[in-house]
Design a protein around this motif. Structure first.
Motif, PDB file in Angstrom:
ATOM      1  N   VAL A 111       0.833  -1.203   0.000  1.00 29.87           N
ATOM      2  CA  VAL A 111       0.000   0.000   0.000  1.00 29.87           C
ATOM      3  C   VAL A 111       0.867   1.251   0.000  1.00 29.87           C
ATOM      4  CG1 VAL A 111      -1.669   1.323   1.368  1.00 29.87           C
ATOM      5  CG2 VAL A 111      -1.897  -1.168   1.179  1.00 29.87           C
ATOM      6  N   VAL A 159       0.535   5.377  -0.187  1.00 35.96           N
ATOM      7  CA  VAL A 159      -0.359   6.535  -0.107  1.00 35.96           C
ATOM      8  C   VAL A 159       0.050   7.577  -1.136  1.00 35.96           C
ATOM      9  CG1 VAL A 159      -1.085   8.489   1.321  1.00 35.96           C
ATOM     10  CG2 VAL A 159      -0.901   6.202   2.332  1.00 35.96           C
ATOM     11  N   ASP A 180      -9.134   3.255  -6.498  1.00 35.62           N
ATOM     12  CA  ASP A 180      -9.304   2.804  -5.117  1.00 35.62           C
ATOM     13  C   ASP A 180     -10.563   1.953  -4.942  1.00 35.62           C
ATOM     14  OD1 ASP A 180      -7.202   4.523  -5.001  1.00 35.62           O
ATOM     15  OD2 ASP A 180      -8.128   5.950  -3.620  1.00 35.62           O
ATOM     16  N   TYR A 220      -6.420   6.842   0.025  1.00 33.56           N
ATOM     17  CA  TYR A 220      -5.726   6.153   1.121  1.00 33.56           C
ATOM     18  C   TYR A 220      -5.400   7.150   2.238  1.00 33.56           C
ATOM     19  CZ  TYR A 220      -4.461   2.528  -2.419  1.00 33.56           C
ATOM     20  OH  TYR A 220      -4.461   1.581  -3.401  1.00 33.56           O
ATOM     21  N   PRO A 248      -5.689   5.287   5.763  1.00 31.31           N
ATOM     22  CA  PRO A 248      -4.716   4.270   5.326  1.00 31.31           C
ATOM     23  C   PRO A 248      -4.860   2.936   6.046  1.00 31.31           C
ATOM     24  CG  PRO A 248      -3.648   5.939   6.693  1.00 31.31           C
ATOM     25  CD  PRO A 248      -5.020   6.451   6.375  1.00 31.31           C
ATOM     26  N   TYR A 261      -7.006   0.417   4.131  1.00 28.98           N
ATOM     27  CA  TYR A 261      -6.355  -0.195   2.973  1.00 28.98           C
ATOM     28  C   TYR A 261      -5.278  -1.184   3.400  1.00 28.98           C
ATOM     29  CZ  TYR A 261      -8.769   2.952  -0.215  1.00 28.98           C
ATOM     30  OH  TYR A 261      -9.739   3.605  -0.943  1.00 28.98           O
TER      31      TYR A 261
END
Length: 304
Positions: free
Chosen positions: A12, A14, A195, A214, A218, A221
């Motif tokens: 992940v 951001v 997303d 995100y 966050p 996710y």
């Protein structure tokens, strides 16, 4: 064959929002604080000066200052990808060289902005950027903004360049991810862009994602990624559904970027200002913003 070790580009990432003061000027100190906040939450990495980072609304010097600040704050702690896409190849090369000097882990670029170019011109644009630096390069495919959707033919041409390490694919057609992954091979990184379809993208073969929503949530996710890695697909599906409706609510405000920043301010205490016009502002005192922030935090608290 990709010449770099690409293992650190999974997970992940951001898409980092731009940071401004009350007068709308770049605020690098707040940008550093924001990067450190994400590090404290366990985020894998950051994508700097992309669409969410308002890269096309920043001057070249502001973009340079932004990536420098982020690298000073979390370089070596988080994986940093820097978007260097620009109207001209000359400017993109300049930004790429600067990003390399700051210590980023990779650079990335859209094919073009405003002008419509041939695939030969787009290939030359990307290859020229890669020749200027010794860094992994990520194609940024976002046809809804650039007007160009990466074709299979050009993609296969670009794979001949060993510095092309991956693609951030924001096309909303999920099966294109499977095509890119199959053609690119195991070490070629495909990062999901939309997303709303993180789960679909990962199931189609994406290695992770970079996303503009995100930022305010966050943890959701990261948990979604955890479920996927653990093979807990029904849990992942339910969490993706929850995220989807949060995204719809973020998009209901005058600007999504403004809503992101307002919720980030409420959650982290870091005021990164309003988005730059023509994006419209969103107040952190708006009752709907406060309600959404509370609902996001309730969802985070309920994670197992």
């Amino acid at each position: 064959m990709v010449k770099y070790d690409t293992s650190k580009f999974h997970g992940v990432f951001v898409a980092l929002n731009a940071s401004y003061d009350a007068n709308g000027e770049l605020n690098t100190e707040k940008l550093k604080e924001l990067a450190l906040w994400y590090h404290s939450l366990g985020v894998k990495g950051l994508y700097v000066c992309g669409s969410t980072g308002e890269g096309m609304l920043l001057t070249a010097e502001e973009r340079k200052a932004s990536v420098k600040a982020v690298c000073e704050a979390v370089g070596g702690k988080l994986v940093i990808l820097c978007h260097v896409g620009a109207p001209s190849t000359r400017q993109a090369v300049e930004l790429a060289k600067h990003a390399e000097s700051c210590g980023v882990d990779a650079v990335s670029a859209v094919p073009c902005v405003f002008y419509i170019h041939s695939e030969d011109a787009i290939a030359n644009h990307w290859n020229t950027i890669t020749e200027a630096v010794d860094l992994p390069f990520f194609i940024y495919n976002i046809p809804q903004l650039t007007g160009y959707n990466l074709s299979r033919g050009l993609f296969e041409r670009m794979l001949q360049n060993e510095k092309i390490a991956g693609i951030k694919n924001s096309n909303e057609v999920a099966h294109q991810i499977m095509q890119f992954k199959a053609l690119g091979g195991e070490n070629f990184i495909v990062l999901n862009g939309p997303d709303e379809q993180y789960l679909a993208g990962r199931l189609m073969g994406a290695d992770g994602g970079i996303g503009g929503t995100y930022g305010p949530m966050p943890e959701l996710y990261m948990k979604l990624e955890e479920y996927i890695c653990a093979g807990e697909i029904e849990k992942a599906r339910r969490l993706q559904e929850k995220i989807l409706f949060f995204i719809y609510r973020l998009c209901s405000f005058p600007s999504m970027y403004g809503a992101n920043k307002a919720i980030i301010k409420l959650r982290s205490g870091i005021d990164i200002g309003q988005p730059r016009l023509p994006f419209l502002p969103v107040s952190s005192e708006d009752p709907k913003v406060v309600e959404l922030k509370n609902d996001i935090e309730k969802a985070i608290a309920a994670l197992d």
